[in-house]
Design a protein around this motif. Structure first.
Motif, short mmCIF file in Angstrom:
data_model
loop_
_atom_site.label_atom_id
_atom_site.label_comp_id
_atom_site.label_asym_id
_atom_site.label_seq_id
_atom_site.Cartn_x
_atom_site.Cartn_y
_atom_site.Cartn_z
N LEU A 70 0.84 -1.21 0.00
CA LEU A 70 0.00 0.00 0.00
C LEU A 70 0.87 1.26 0.00
CD1 LEU A 70 -2.82 -1.07 2.50
CD2 LEU A 70 -2.99 -0.83 0.02
N ALA A 71 1.98 1.19 0.76
CA ALA A 71 2.88 2.36 0.82
C ALA A 71 3.54 2.62 -0.53
CB ALA A 71 3.95 2.11 1.89
N ALA A 72 3.70 1.53 -1.32
CA ALA A 72 4.33 1.67 -2.63
C ALA A 72 3.32 2.03 -3.73
CB ALA A 72 5.03 0.35 -3.00
N GLY A 73 2.08 2.27 -3.37
CA GLY A 73 1.07 2.68 -4.34
C GLY A 73 -0.01 1.65 -4.60
N GLY A 74 0.21 0.42 -4.17
CA GLY A 74 -0.83 -0.62 -4.31
C GLY A 74 -0.97 -1.20 -5.71
N ARG B 11 -6.32 -16.49 -20.82
CA ARG B 11 -5.45 -16.06 -19.72
C ARG B 11 -5.44 -14.53 -19.81
NH1 ARG B 11 0.16 -15.12 -20.29
NH2 ARG B 11 1.33 -15.17 -18.33
N HIS B 12 -6.15 -13.91 -18.90
CA HIS B 12 -6.33 -12.46 -18.96
C HIS B 12 -5.36 -11.77 -18.00
CE1 HIS B 12 -8.37 -8.62 -19.32
NE2 HIS B 12 -8.38 -8.53 -18.01
N LEU B 13 -4.52 -10.88 -18.54
CA LEU B 13 -3.57 -10.14 -17.71
C LEU B 13 -4.06 -8.70 -17.56
CD1 LEU B 13 -0.08 -11.23 -19.07
CD2 LEU B 13 -0.98 -11.62 -16.78
N GLY B 14 -4.04 -8.19 -16.36
CA GLY B 14 -4.46 -6.82 -16.15
C GLY B 14 -3.72 -6.18 -14.99
N PHE B 15 -3.75 -4.87 -14.95
CA PHE B 15 -3.12 -4.14 -13.84
C PHE B 15 -4.22 -3.52 -12.97
CE2 PHE B 15 -0.02 -4.27 -17.24
CZ PHE B 15 1.10 -4.74 -16.56
N TYR B 16 -3.95 -3.44 -11.69
CA TYR B 16 -4.99 -3.02 -10.76
C TYR B 16 -4.31 -2.30 -9.60
CZ TYR B 16 -9.53 -3.52 -8.41
OH TYR B 16 -10.75 -3.29 -7.84
N THR B 17 -4.99 -1.33 -9.06
CA THR B 17 -4.45 -0.63 -7.89
C THR B 17 -5.33 -0.97 -6.69
OG1 THR B 17 -3.65 1.18 -9.27
CG2 THR B 17 -3.86 1.61 -6.91
N SER C 83 -11.52 -25.60 -13.45
CA SER C 83 -11.83 -24.39 -12.70
C SER C 83 -10.88 -23.25 -13.10
CB SER C 83 -11.72 -24.67 -11.19
OG SER C 83 -10.52 -25.35 -10.90
N GLY C 84 -11.20 -22.05 -12.66
CA GLY C 84 -10.40 -20.88 -13.00
C GLY C 84 -9.19 -20.71 -12.10
N TYR C 85 -8.56 -19.55 -12.22
CA TYR C 85 -7.26 -19.34 -11.57
C TYR C 85 -7.01 -17.85 -11.44
CZ TYR C 85 -2.09 -19.49 -11.34
OH TYR C 85 -0.78 -19.34 -10.98
N CYS C 86 -6.26 -17.49 -10.41
CA CYS C 86 -5.84 -16.08 -10.27
C CYS C 86 -4.44 -16.03 -9.65
CB CYS C 86 -6.83 -15.32 -9.39
SG CYS C 86 -6.35 -13.60 -9.08
N LEU C 87 -3.59 -15.24 -10.26
CA LEU C 87 -2.23 -15.02 -9.73
C LEU C 87 -2.01 -13.51 -9.60
CD1 LEU C 87 0.60 -16.19 -8.96
CD2 LEU C 87 1.24 -15.81 -11.34
N VAL C 88 -1.66 -13.08 -8.40
CA VAL C 88 -1.41 -11.65 -8.16
C VAL C 88 0.10 -11.46 -7.95
CG1 VAL C 88 -2.05 -9.65 -6.75
CG2 VAL C 88 -3.62 -11.57 -6.96
N THR C 89 0.67 -10.50 -8.67
CA THR C 89 2.11 -10.24 -8.58
C THR C 89 2.35 -8.77 -8.25
OG1 THR C 89 2.50 -11.92 -10.28
CG2 THR C 89 4.31 -10.39 -9.83
N TRP C 90 3.27 -8.50 -7.37
CA TRP C 90 3.59 -7.11 -7.02
C TRP C 90 5.02 -7.02 -6.49
CZ3 TRP C 90 1.11 -10.46 -3.89
CH2 TRP C 90 1.47 -10.55 -2.56
N TRP C 91 5.50 -5.79 -6.35
CA TRP C 91 6.84 -5.51 -5.82
C TRP C 91 6.68 -4.67 -4.55
CZ3 TRP C 91 11.36 -7.24 -8.28
CH2 TRP C 91 11.17 -7.82 -9.53
N GLU C 92 7.49 -5.00 -3.58
CA GLU C 92 7.44 -4.18 -2.35
C GLU C 92 8.81 -4.17 -1.68
OE1 GLU C 92 4.41 -6.30 -0.04
OE2 GLU C 92 6.04 -7.04 1.21
#
Lengths: 188, 106
Positions: free
Chosen positions: A29-33, A62-68, A179-188
């Motif tokens: 969150l401090a890095a912008g989320g 396989r849908h790639l998207g960016f999110y805050t 079934s479906g799938y979700c992978l969340v990737t971020w840097w902190e």
């Protein structure tokens, strides 16, 4: 005299095989989320047919998207469609990815519709009079799609692949979609 | 486990979830054959009934003849012809002849 402060960020991931909640760390969150999200909807179920092999279910893309993220975020994992049923939709917050379509249950019917942008359509069943006759179900669409073999029920797609279920041969049930799938990737 | 998300008495989505999460979002346990678009009355799922289109025998024959026409122009048909395997096409022709005869006598 001044000192240059260098901070090193670490790549983090969180995988969701079932629905849940993504809780961002204070550092994220401090890095912008900002996170990158990979989503797959559930694959469609394979169909059957009275006059030929059933059609395979459609595979989700396989849908790639960016999110805050600004706080806890709901993650939905779409279920694979059962025999001749559409796959469920997966989502991360307001990002979503449609499930694959069911394989049709008619003679030489079309394979299930592709789920989401750039998804994979299921294969069409076929009719072969040379060996019997026998009917062969269509292959499920997408990675992990189920097998549509001759004179057999359709194979199920691999779990969390978003692949479509294989079509069943003449009057035999098609397999379930993955079934479906979700992978969340971020840097902190 | 599979849970159904209900909106206006209809299954809007089917999801994979644990019981705790399902309760949070108000989802209900799905039956083995529950599909998106099914009705839910608060306890039982039911499938919308699509009225069957009555198909007469001439329509059935015409439909099958159309399929045979299509099969005769598939890559499979061309391949079998190139391989000199006439059995497959001959079977289709025989089936078509039988159906045409039946249609003529209806």
């Amino acid at each position: 005299m001044s000192f240059l402060s260098i901070s090193r960020q670490t790549r983090k991931t969180q995988e969701f095989l079932t629905s849940g909640t993504f809780t961002p760390s204070a550092a994220l969150l401090a890095a912008g989320g900002h996170v990158e999200v990979e989503l797959r909807g559930g694959g469609g179920g394979g169909g059957t047919s009275p006059g030929s092999g059933g059609a395979g279910g459609g595979g989700s893309s396989r849908h790639l998207g960016f999110y805050t993220v600004t706080g806890d975020t709901t993650v939905i994992i779409g279920a694979g469609g059962t025999f001749a049923a559409n796959g469920g939709e997966s989502s991360f917050g307001t990002l979503s990815c449609a499930g694959g379509g069911a394989g049709t249950s008619s003679t030489l019917g079309a394979g299930g519709a592709a789920g989401g942008k750039d998804g994979f359509a299921g294969g069409q069943g076929n009719y072969n009079t040379a060996a019997g006759p026998y009917q062969c179900g269509g292959v499920g669409g997408g990675l992990g799609g189920g097998y549509g073999g001759p004179n057999a029920t359709g194979g199920p797609a691999t779990a969390n692949s978003g692949g479509g279920g294989g079509g069943g041969a003449h009057l035999l049930n098609g397999g379930a979609g993955g079934s479906g799938y979700c992978l969340v990737t971020w840097w902190e | 486990m599979k849970y159904a998300i209900i909106k206006n008495s209809m299954v809007e989505n089917i999801i994979e979830a644990e019981a705790e999460f399902a309760e949070q979002v108000g989802a209900v346990i799905a039956a083995d054959d529950t599909a998106i678009g099914d009705f839910y009355d608060g306890s039982i799922f039911s499938r919308p009934v699509i009225p069957a289109v009555p198909t007469s025998r001439p329509d059935q024959i015409a439909g099958r003849l159309a399929e045979i026409d299509m099969l005769g122009s598939t890559p499979r048909a061309k391949r079998e012809a190139l391989l000199g395997n006439t059995q497959w096409l001959a079977q289709l022709d025989a089936e078509a002849a039988t159906l045409r005869s039946e249609l003529a006598n209806l």
